[in-house]
Write an enzyme that holds these catalytic residues in place. Structure first.
Site, short mmCIF file in Angstrom:
data_model
loop_
_atom_site.label_atom_id
_atom_site.label_comp_id
_atom_site.label_asym_id
_atom_site.label_seq_id
_atom_site.Cartn_x
_atom_site.Cartn_y
_atom_site.Cartn_z
N GLU A 29 0.84 -1.20 0.00
CA GLU A 29 0.00 0.00 0.00
C GLU A 29 0.87 1.25 0.00
O GLU A 29 0.56 2.23 -0.66
CB GLU A 29 -0.92 0.02 1.23
CG GLU A 29 -2.00 -1.05 1.21
CD GLU A 29 -2.81 -1.08 2.48
OE1 GLU A 29 -4.05 -0.99 2.36
OE2 GLU A 29 -2.24 -1.19 3.58
N LYS A 107 -11.82 3.22 0.99
CA LYS A 107 -10.91 2.46 0.13
C LYS A 107 -11.77 1.49 -0.67
O LYS A 107 -12.27 0.52 -0.12
CB LYS A 107 -9.91 1.68 0.98
CG LYS A 107 -8.86 2.53 1.65
CD LYS A 107 -8.08 1.79 2.70
CE LYS A 107 -7.17 0.74 2.18
NZ LYS A 107 -6.23 0.24 3.21
#
Length: 130
Positions: A29, A107
């Protein structure tokens, strides 16, 4: 100050702001990044702006958008809670006429076993009383 006090009060609304950021706890990420979708509500009295039709009597949407962009595309945070907190606090500090702000950080692409639209957090922060 309870949330009920804000029902039927004026607010600025920003929806579906999309950014590529590097927030998260997993190494991939932080390295590859991902899409974030952010919503903001900012409560303030809009009656003067409604009467005057003058931008100086309100807060420009673009000012709030810039804050969100700076945080979302800025330094990596581990938690969405931190991203939302930074957006809310910066908004309240830079615009004293705003009495409260709600920030939702989503997200849409999360590695979970199942079908989702998004995972995220939503916070509500009030201007501190002196």
């Amino acid at each position: 100050m309870g949330e009920r006090e804000f029902v039927d009060k004026d607010k600025l609304i920003l929806r579906g702001l999309k950014f590529h950021g590097f927030h998260g706890v997993k190494p991939e990420e932080k390295k590859l990044g991902q899409k974030f979708v952010i919503d903001v509500d900012a409560w303030l009295d809009l009656s003067d702006a409604g009467k005057s039709d003058d931008i100086s009597d309100t807060v420009s949407y673009t000012d709030i958008y810039r804050i969100v962009k700076e945080v979302a595309e800025g330094p990596s945070q581990n938690l969405l809670e931190s991203v939302a907190h930074l957006i809310a606090n910066t908004t309240l500090l830079k615009h004293p006429q705003i009495s409260a702000v709600r920030v939702k950080v989503c997200k849409p692409h999360v590695a979970v076993h199942g079908t989702i639209d998004y995972l995220g957090v939503e916070i509500l922060r009030y201007k501190k009383k002196n």
